[in-house]
Design a protein around this motif. Structure first.
Motif, short mmCIF file in Angstrom:
data_model
loop_
_atom_site.label_atom_id
_atom_site.label_comp_id
_atom_site.label_asym_id
_atom_site.label_seq_id
_atom_site.Cartn_x
_atom_site.Cartn_y
_atom_site.Cartn_z
N ILE A 41 0.87 -1.18 0.00
CA ILE A 41 0.00 0.00 0.00
C ILE A 41 0.90 1.22 0.00
N ASN A 42 0.65 2.16 -0.90
CA ASN A 42 1.40 3.41 -0.99
C ASN A 42 0.46 4.57 -0.72
N ILE A 43 0.88 5.47 0.14
CA ILE A 43 0.14 6.71 0.41
C ILE A 43 1.03 7.84 -0.08
N LYS A 44 0.51 8.66 -1.01
CA LYS A 44 1.35 9.66 -1.67
C LYS A 44 0.67 11.03 -1.74
N PRO A 45 0.86 11.89 -0.75
CA PRO A 45 0.43 13.28 -0.93
C PRO A 45 1.40 13.96 -1.90
N ASP A 46 0.87 14.81 -2.78
CA ASP A 46 1.79 15.46 -3.73
C ASP A 46 1.35 16.85 -4.14
N VAL A 47 2.28 17.53 -4.77
CA VAL A 47 2.07 18.87 -5.32
C VAL A 47 2.64 18.86 -6.74
N SER A 48 1.95 19.55 -7.66
CA SER A 48 2.42 19.57 -9.04
C SER A 48 2.12 20.92 -9.68
N TYR A 49 2.76 21.13 -10.82
CA TYR A 49 2.61 22.35 -11.60
C TYR A 49 2.34 21.94 -13.04
N THR A 50 1.20 22.37 -13.58
CA THR A 50 0.78 21.99 -14.92
C THR A 50 0.89 23.18 -15.86
N PHE A 51 1.46 22.93 -17.02
CA PHE A 51 1.47 23.94 -18.08
C PHE A 51 1.28 23.23 -19.41
N GLY A 52 0.21 23.60 -20.08
CA GLY A 52 -0.13 22.94 -21.34
C GLY A 52 -0.48 21.48 -21.10
N ASN A 53 0.17 20.59 -21.84
CA ASN A 53 -0.06 19.15 -21.73
C ASN A 53 0.90 18.46 -20.78
N VAL A 54 1.73 19.22 -20.08
CA VAL A 54 2.77 18.65 -19.22
C VAL A 54 2.51 19.03 -17.77
N CYS A 55 2.70 18.07 -16.89
CA CYS A 55 2.55 18.28 -15.45
C CYS A 55 3.83 17.76 -14.79
N VAL A 56 4.45 18.59 -13.93
CA VAL A 56 5.67 18.22 -13.22
C VAL A 56 5.36 18.29 -11.74
N GLY A 57 5.70 17.25 -11.00
CA GLY A 57 5.39 17.24 -9.58
C GLY A 57 6.27 16.31 -8.78
N ALA A 58 5.95 16.23 -7.50
CA ALA A 58 6.66 15.32 -6.60
C ALA A 58 5.69 14.83 -5.54
N SER A 59 5.83 13.56 -5.19
CA SER A 59 5.00 12.95 -4.15
C SER A 59 5.88 12.55 -2.98
N LEU A 60 5.40 12.80 -1.79
CA LEU A 60 6.00 12.17 -0.62
C LEU A 60 5.44 10.76 -0.60
N THR A 61 6.26 9.79 -0.30
CA THR A 61 5.82 8.40 -0.39
C THR A 61 5.96 7.68 0.94
N ILE A 62 4.89 7.03 1.34
CA ILE A 62 4.90 6.12 2.48
C ILE A 62 4.42 4.78 1.94
N GLU A 63 5.26 3.78 2.02
CA GLU A 63 4.92 2.47 1.45
C GLU A 63 5.00 1.40 2.53
N LEU A 64 3.96 0.60 2.63
CA LEU A 64 3.92 -0.54 3.54
C LEU A 64 3.87 -1.80 2.69
N PHE A 65 4.78 -2.73 2.94
CA PHE A 65 4.93 -3.93 2.12
C PHE A 65 4.87 -5.16 3.01
N TYR A 66 4.07 -6.14 2.60
CA TYR A 66 3.92 -7.37 3.37
C TYR A 66 4.20 -8.57 2.48
N ASP A 67 5.08 -9.45 2.93
CA ASP A 67 5.43 -10.67 2.22
C ASP A 67 5.05 -11.85 3.11
N GLN A 68 4.14 -12.70 2.65
CA GLN A 68 3.67 -13.81 3.48
C GLN A 68 4.76 -14.82 3.80
#
Length: 167
Positions: A41-68
């Motif tokens: 499960i990944n939780i990603k709050p982010d901020v971005s800047y869009t101009f025309g057809n292009v969007c540039v941004g960054a996400s803070l990432t919190i990832e929880l991984f479970y392997d049985q």
């Protein structure tokens, strides 16, 4: 002739900020491999800047991984810069491709390690109102430098969805 070309270039460059928009939001992504018995499960709050057809941004990432097969779950924290290119739109629906890299510090049972995960995924964006939109993707092509494996999936077990507000 030079004045006309320079005027056109200046008009295009000055028009970009008028079309540019800031966007904040976040997404929750779920991934699973039933063959390898893993879930993430990944939780990603982010901020971005869009101009025309292009969007540039960054996400803070919190990832929880479970392997049985391994009772110790892992946690990752980091940042994921990305670029989105919107291919085409039909009404409020747009198709885009996103490419980026996750820069993550993962807490394994052996200790912490840095992972870099460059990726590409297709997605859809739906404008709900002038300011609110829902974006999601189904599928992902990703390389994990720590585990040294390439993954690709277009199934429902590898999807993400987010809600965004545009200023």
């Amino acid at each position: 002739m030079k004045k006309i070309i320079l005027s056109l270039i200046a008009g295009i460059l000055l028009g970009i900020p008028a079309m540019a928009q800031w966007c904040v939001g976040g997404s929750i992504n779920y991934g699973a491999s039933y063959k390898e018995h893993t879930h993430s499960i990944n939780i990603k709050p982010d901020v971005s800047y869009t101009f025309g057809n292009v969007c540039v941004g960054a996400s803070l990432t919190i990832e929880l991984f479970y392997d049985q097969s391994n009772p110790n779950s892992t946690q990752s924290y980091g940042i994921s810069p990305y670029v989105q290119y919107f291919v085409f739109s039909v009404g409020p629906v747009s198709l885009y491709f996103e490419g980026g890299v996750g820069i993550l510090n993962t807490q394994y049972s052996e200790g912490p390690a840095w992972r870099f995960t460059p990726y590409i995924n297709p997605g859809l964006s739906v404008e709900l109102t002038e300011h609110w939109s829902v974006m999601g993707y189904l599928g992902r092509l990703e390389y994990d430098t720590y585990n040294q494996y390439l993954t690709f999936g277009l199934e429902a077990s590898n999807f993400g969805v987010g809600v965004y507000y545009t200023f």
